[in-house]
Design an enzyme around this catalytic site. Structure first.
Site, PDB file in Angstrom:
ATOM      1  NE  ARG A  60      57.402  -4.796  -6.664  1.00 17.44           N
ATOM      2  CZ  ARG A  60      57.519  -3.531  -7.048  1.00 17.44           C
ATOM      3  NH1 ARG A  60      58.588  -3.154  -7.728  1.00 17.44           N
ATOM      4  NH2 ARG A  60      56.586  -2.641  -6.765  1.00 17.44           N
ATOM      5  CG  HIS A  82      49.681  -6.371  -8.535  1.00 18.85           C
ATOM      6  ND1 HIS A  82      49.052  -6.825  -7.386  1.00 18.85           N
ATOM      7  CD2 HIS A  82      50.915  -5.976  -8.142  1.00 18.85           C
ATOM      8  CE1 HIS A  82      49.861  -6.691  -6.350  1.00 18.85           C
ATOM      9  NE2 HIS A  82      51.002  -6.185  -6.775  1.00 18.85           N
TER      10      HIS A  82
END
Length: 709
Positions: free
Chosen positions: A401, A461
């Site tokens: 993100r 991740h």
């Protein structure tokens, strides 16, 4: 010793260990479902702790409003993902998780527990926060409170700014029920009379496009001298909906909102282009199966039944709302009202790189960043300098993100245009950021960056940045590893840790990881890092087992770990075994936790606490006593099944003893000493708020770090 007071409940019962018939002893009694809390109900319970911040008079008023809205947004996402997943599991008849609760039973419990949370949220809004805001000169006006001048201005606003973009739809055989977008604001209208074509009025649906402001500030001349006043779009729609149906009588107008399954499902083995497949899925995400209906509390039952039938929802999936159905939108007031005395005091984070070369500073020694107390500008400065440094040859980075208009992406684009070899692993499947990440990937590719979408079947991740720099006759690797995303916004509101290092072994490990992610590399052997899905899970289990062996042999066994959530069954069992051996275990778990602490004979030596304060606790830290030679790790992974077994994650050691001691002091011991924002989990699944014991000084972990700036 902190004394817990207020409790919040997960809705689960205290553990009742069921005796098994003689001769049927399980191979592992620690698998007994009674020893495990339910993950979904535990996650719901976290939102009660967030809501408690909204009710705390010690928190500034506008921040209390923000906490209320956060709890509402969290609940939205819970229904979109977790409830939707459980509903799907119930439809498929899947087996229960480690807690033994079948999906169908769990779904009933979720709807019931969520109803308690919704009631508490609207009680907080109607009885506490809205009156308190009004007393402070911040008024959110219901239509019953509008005076004639305000009503005239609002009607004109509605006619000029709202009506032109509305498309009311009457329901009849030629106009079936429209598709309702996920979480959109809608009004169902009861009509009486005949329209221009002689059709009798019955029901109509008015959908509010997302282009419309959900909250409108009244001009200065329409409010008190020292006031700010706001009106919600939902109030205007209810008040002036008759403007949309001239010649007919509006008998009632009732706002509603439907929440849908937002979990994207892409069979990566069956698609040739993941980005293209995701774009196709995103186009339909807003219209997937419904999981919840929110509707005005005074809506007639026949309309409610009709909506439930249309959305194929059971009776317990409807929530009657006494207030705006999209209460989370009120968070805009926090930004629109510039009243410093109603907000947390501003602070200036430390800048770890005041001036000069970042590379020279890191070459002298590892640099630890503790956000938000240390500025995220240090990471950005590292990347900016790399982008223009003629000695930098290559940059590799993962992006999960990044946020809108990311300076990180700007620097990567500049680096590519300056001739650096830039490779970026963009995780397209970052939940709710898929569309933004597709845009980031497109922009990077247009600038000549080599973009990789990670590994099929495994979300990437991990948070890694690798810079390869020529220094004399050799190449040196500079690495940033973090527990949080490369997102400047969350770095100001989340607690996270980052390490910048030039350690050769860590640099080589990260180099191998990027090779693995961007190519088809075989299994790799890492010297310093642990990696999911290969070595992190087993690495945790072996270190927990080592502490258990130490305790069993009469030596001190000690584990302190901080994470966002814990549910991996093997890890939980290993912790139970360590506790039985005498290991002292402190877990700081912000959200869902399936482990039951304090169960006699099983988890007597385990304590679990959750910290909920000004900043979202997001750092992951694992500390193992190791017989006087402690090991300190930071990681991108929580102790969840998905993180340990189905994602690409990294766990990195803190090798500098001074930095390890700093993390132990600033993060672990600081959180364990908190007696203002901490909640302790009991064996019955309830959380109780900690308060200072008699004679004990109050201590907030986050405030202590702010005070040290």
């Amino acid at each position: 010793m902190n004394r817990p007071t207020t409790d919040t409940r997960t809705g689960t019962e205290a553990p009742q260990l069921v005796p098994l018939p003689t001769g049927h002893e399980p191979a592992d009694p620690l698998r007994d479902p009674a020893l495990y809390l339910n993950r979904e109900l535990s996650q719901l319970d976290f939102n009660f702790r967030v809501l408690a911040q909204a009710l705390d008079p010690q928190v500034p008023l506008l921040e209390r409003l923000r906490f209320l809205c956060i709890s509402c947004t969290n609940l939205d996402e819970f229904f979109e993902i977790r409830t939707a997943t459980v509903r799907h599991a119930a439809q498929l008849g899947l087996p229960p998780a480690s807690d033994g609760m079948a999906p169908a039973q769990l779904l009933e419990s979720i709807y019931a527990r969520a109803a308690e949370l919704v009631q508490a949220q609207y009680d907080c809004w109607n009885q506490v926060l809205r009156p308190a805001l009004a007393e402070s000169g911040v008024r959110i006006l219901p239509r019953q409170a509008w005076n004639p001048r305000q009503r005239r201005w609002l009607r004109a606003y509605f006619r000029n700014k709202v009506m032109p973009v509305l498309s009311p739809l009457g329901l009849d055989p030629s106009h079936p029920f429209p598709r309702i977008l996920n979480k959109s604001l809608n009004v169902v209208v009861m009509l009486e009379g005949m329209d221009a074509f002689g059709r009798p009025g019955h029901l109509a649906i008015v959908r509010a496009p997302r282009s419309l402001n959900r909250i409108v500030e009244l001009p200065r001349q329409l409010r008190g001298r020292d006031e700010q006043a706001f009106v919600l779009l939902s109030s205007m729609l209810a008040a002036f909906v008759d403007e949309l149906f001239p010649g007919m009588t509006v008998k009632g107008a009732y706002q509603f909102r439907v929440t849908r399954n937002s979990e994207l499902v892409v069979d990566e083995d069956e698609v040739d282009n993941l980005a293209s497949a995701l774009r196709t899925e995103l186009a339909g995400r807003g219209y997937r199966p419904a999981v919840r209906l929110e509707i005005a509390h005074d809506c007639p039952r026949p309309i409610v039944r009709s909506l439930l039938q249309n959305f194929e929802l059971p009776e317990n999936a409807v929530y009657y709302i006494d207030g705006p159905v999209n209460l989370n939108r009120v968070i805009q007031v926090h930004e629109l009202v510039q009243r410093p005395e109603l907000k947390y005091p501003a602070f200036t984070p430390r800048n770890r790189f005041e001036e000069g070369s970042v590379f020279e500073a890191v070459a002298r020694g590892d640099v630890l960043l503790h956000h938000p107390f240390d500025s995220f500008s240090a990471v950005l400065e590292l990347l900016k300098q790399a982008a223009v440094d003629p000695d930098v040859l290559a940059i590799k980075q993962t992006l999960y993100r990044t946020g809108k208009d990311s300076a990180i992406v700007d620097a990567l684009v500049q680096a590519a245009r300056n001739g650096k070899d830039v490779t970026v692993v963009v995780e397209l499947r970052a939940r709710f950021d898929e569309d933004a990440n597709l845009g980031v990937a497109d922009r990077l590719q247009e600038a000549g960056v080599q973009v990789v979408y990670g590994v099929v079947g495994y979300k990437t991740h991990a948070k890694m940045l690798l810079i390869v720099r020529r220094e004399g006759r050799r190449l040196r690797r500079y690495v940033h590893l973090g527990t949080g995303n490369y997102h400047s916004g969350t770095a100001r509101s989340y607690t996270d840790l980052g390490l910048i290092t030039a350690d050769p072994e860590i640099g080589n490990d990260v180099h191998l990881l990027f090779q693995q992610l961007s190519g088809l590399a075989p299994s790799i052997r890492l010297r310093r890092l642990l990696q999911s899905p290969f070595t992190l899970h087993q690495g945790l289990l072996s270190r927990i087992a080592r502490e258990a062996q130490l305790a069993a042999s009469g030596r001190p066994g000690r584990i302190v770990a901080k994470m966002n959530a814990l549910n991996e069954p093997q890890v939980v069992r290993a912790l139970y075994q360590a506790s039985q051996a005498g290991v002292q275990i402190d877990l700081i778990v912000r959200g869902a936790c399936t482990l039951r602490p304090g169960v006699p004979g099983v988890s007597d030596n385990i304590r679990v606490r959750s910290i909920v304060g000004r900043f979202l606790e997001h750092s992951r830290v694992y500390w193992f006593g190791n017989d006087g030679r402690p090991e300190m790790y930071c990681a991108s992974a929580d102790w969840l099944e998905r993180n340990l077994l189905r994602r690409v994650e990294i766990c990195f050691p803190i090798l500098d003893p001074a930095l390890a001691e700093r993390i132990e002091r600033e993060v672990l011991q600081n959180c364990l000493a908190d007696n203002l924002n901490a909640w302790e989990l009991g064996p019955d699944g309830t959380y109780r708020k900690c308060v200072p014991a008699e004679g004990e000084a109050p201590h907030s972990a986050q405030q202590a770090l702010l005070d040290a700036l």
